[in-house]
Design a protein around this motif. Sequence first.
Motif, mmCIF file in Angstrom:
data_model
loop_
_atom_site.group_PDB
_atom_site.id
_atom_site.type_symbol
_atom_site.label_atom_id
_atom_site.label_comp_id
_atom_site.label_asym_id
_atom_site.label_seq_id
_atom_site.Cartn_x
_atom_site.Cartn_y
_atom_site.Cartn_z
ATOM 1 N N ALA A 152 -14.786 -4.225 4.644
ATOM 2 C CA ALA A 152 -14.701 -3.130 3.438
ATOM 3 C C ALA A 152 -14.290 -1.633 4.081
ATOM 4 O O ALA A 152 -13.533 -0.796 3.550
ATOM 5 N N GLU A 153 -15.071 -1.651 5.113
ATOM 6 C CA GLU A 153 -15.071 -0.110 5.865
ATOM 7 C C GLU A 153 -13.709 0.046 6.336
ATOM 8 O O GLU A 153 -12.907 0.777 6.435
ATOM 9 N N LEU A 154 -13.294 -1.342 7.083
ATOM 10 C CA LEU A 154 -11.893 -0.999 7.715
ATOM 11 C C LEU A 154 -10.809 -0.894 6.680
ATOM 12 O O LEU A 154 -9.810 -0.082 6.788
ATOM 13 N N ALA A 155 -11.057 -1.532 5.475
ATOM 14 C CA ALA A 155 -9.814 -1.457 4.268
ATOM 15 C C ALA A 155 -9.729 0.040 3.588
ATOM 16 O O ALA A 155 -8.824 0.182 3.402
ATOM 17 N N ARG A 156 -10.902 0.727 3.730
ATOM 18 C CA ARG A 156 -10.664 2.110 3.438
ATOM 19 C C ARG A 156 -9.998 2.761 4.080
ATOM 20 O O ARG A 156 -9.207 3.949 3.567
ATOM 21 N N PHE A 157 -9.361 2.464 5.228
ATOM 22 C CA PHE A 157 -8.443 3.205 6.338
ATOM 23 C C PHE A 157 -7.078 2.546 6.388
ATOM 24 O O PHE A 157 -6.184 2.726 7.178
ATOM 25 N N GLY A 158 -7.102 1.586 5.387
ATOM 26 C CA GLY A 158 -5.892 0.716 5.405
ATOM 27 C C GLY A 158 -4.745 1.182 4.607
ATOM 28 O O GLY A 158 -4.882 2.398 4.052
ATOM 29 N N ASP A 159 -3.712 0.179 4.459
ATOM 30 C CA ASP A 159 -2.799 0.621 3.251
ATOM 31 C C ASP A 159 -2.217 -0.525 2.822
ATOM 32 O O ASP A 159 -2.649 -1.581 2.634
ATOM 33 N N ASP A 160 -0.970 -0.552 2.018
ATOM 34 C CA ASP A 160 -0.555 -1.743 1.477
ATOM 35 C C ASP A 160 -0.128 -2.987 2.312
ATOM 36 O O ASP A 160 -0.031 -3.863 2.084
ATOM 37 N N ASP A 161 0.024 -2.436 3.691
ATOM 38 C CA ASP A 161 0.339 -3.682 4.423
ATOM 39 C C ASP A 161 -0.475 -4.247 5.183
ATOM 40 O O ASP A 161 -0.325 -5.191 5.783
ATOM 41 N N ARG A 162 -1.776 -3.536 5.543
ATOM 42 C CA ARG A 162 -2.690 -4.282 6.483
ATOM 43 C C ARG A 162 -3.982 -3.641 5.760
ATOM 44 O O ARG A 162 -4.106 -2.350 5.441
ATOM 45 N N ALA A 163 -5.237 -4.466 5.648
ATOM 46 C CA ALA A 163 -6.495 -3.953 5.270
ATOM 47 C C ALA A 163 -7.339 -3.431 6.132
ATOM 48 O O ALA A 163 -8.483 -3.758 6.533
ATOM 49 N N TRP A 164 -6.730 -2.644 7.351
ATOM 50 C CA TRP A 164 -7.601 -2.127 8.485
ATOM 51 C C TRP A 164 -6.534 -0.966 9.023
ATOM 52 O O TRP A 164 -5.703 -0.478 8.637
ATOM 53 N N PRO A 165 -7.233 0.163 9.606
ATOM 54 C CA PRO A 165 -6.610 1.054 10.016
ATOM 55 C C PRO A 165 -5.161 0.919 10.830
ATOM 56 O O PRO A 165 -5.001 -0.103 11.689
#
Length: 259
Positions: free
Chosen positions: A130-143
């Motif tokens: 969930a923390e990774l996903a906060r910095f992700g985008d539509d293409d990936r659930a991580w920074p």
Amino acid sequence: MAQLWTEKRVVISGDADVLASDVAERLLVRLIRRSTAGKTSHLVLTGGAIGTEVLRAAGEHPRRSEVDWSTVHLWWGDERFLPAGHEERNDVGARRALIDHIDIPAANVHSMATTDDAADMDEAAMQYAAELARFGDDDRAWPAFYLCFLGVGPDGHIASLFPDRAEIQVTDRSVVAVHDAPKPPADRLSLTRPVLNSARCVWLVLSGVDKASALGLALAGASYETVPAAGAKGRRRTLFFVDRDAATNVPPELIDQEF
């Protein structure tokens, strides 16, 4: 014979101390350049002896103050599921070696959950995802990771992805709980292979004669299921930083001393 992966290059330093210093300086130079340009850099850190030594060398380097650390986010490729402050946690070593010596906002340091934060490892894995996903985008659930550091075990493992185990095959999650790991402590969390390999650059750092065989197999294109390090590959560049003791089985054509 397995074909050599020519996109992977090797940079050799004289010994472990020089190796740590060389890698730390290269890291700082890039972070100075990126932060001066106002670019955000998400880094994946590794633990282990040589990984921590790289961070210590960066924490002691006079140029560390030239980095605008507000533009840098620190993440971990894996962690031991232990209480906060436990000596065997990777984030404890990283704080002592680097984080305590730089002016980085606390919100930019993304540690994995401790046994104090989550009821079990599955919950801890979901929290970090969930923390990774906060910095992700539509293409990936991580920074969009700029750089991923990886250590390599004598068995060829990276992060807490060990040979011939189910975790190395996971592609539908960003974080996996690792139960009964073959290397103590047995309870661990790890980023999965798609996340590690999403980084623009992957830097693997190896020191010691006990790593020579794993390095040779990784460079020769061994199966990533049996030699996870063989499957580590950055989107733009993949570099193995090694000392001479680990470089025994490196083909001359893969050595890049100009980097």
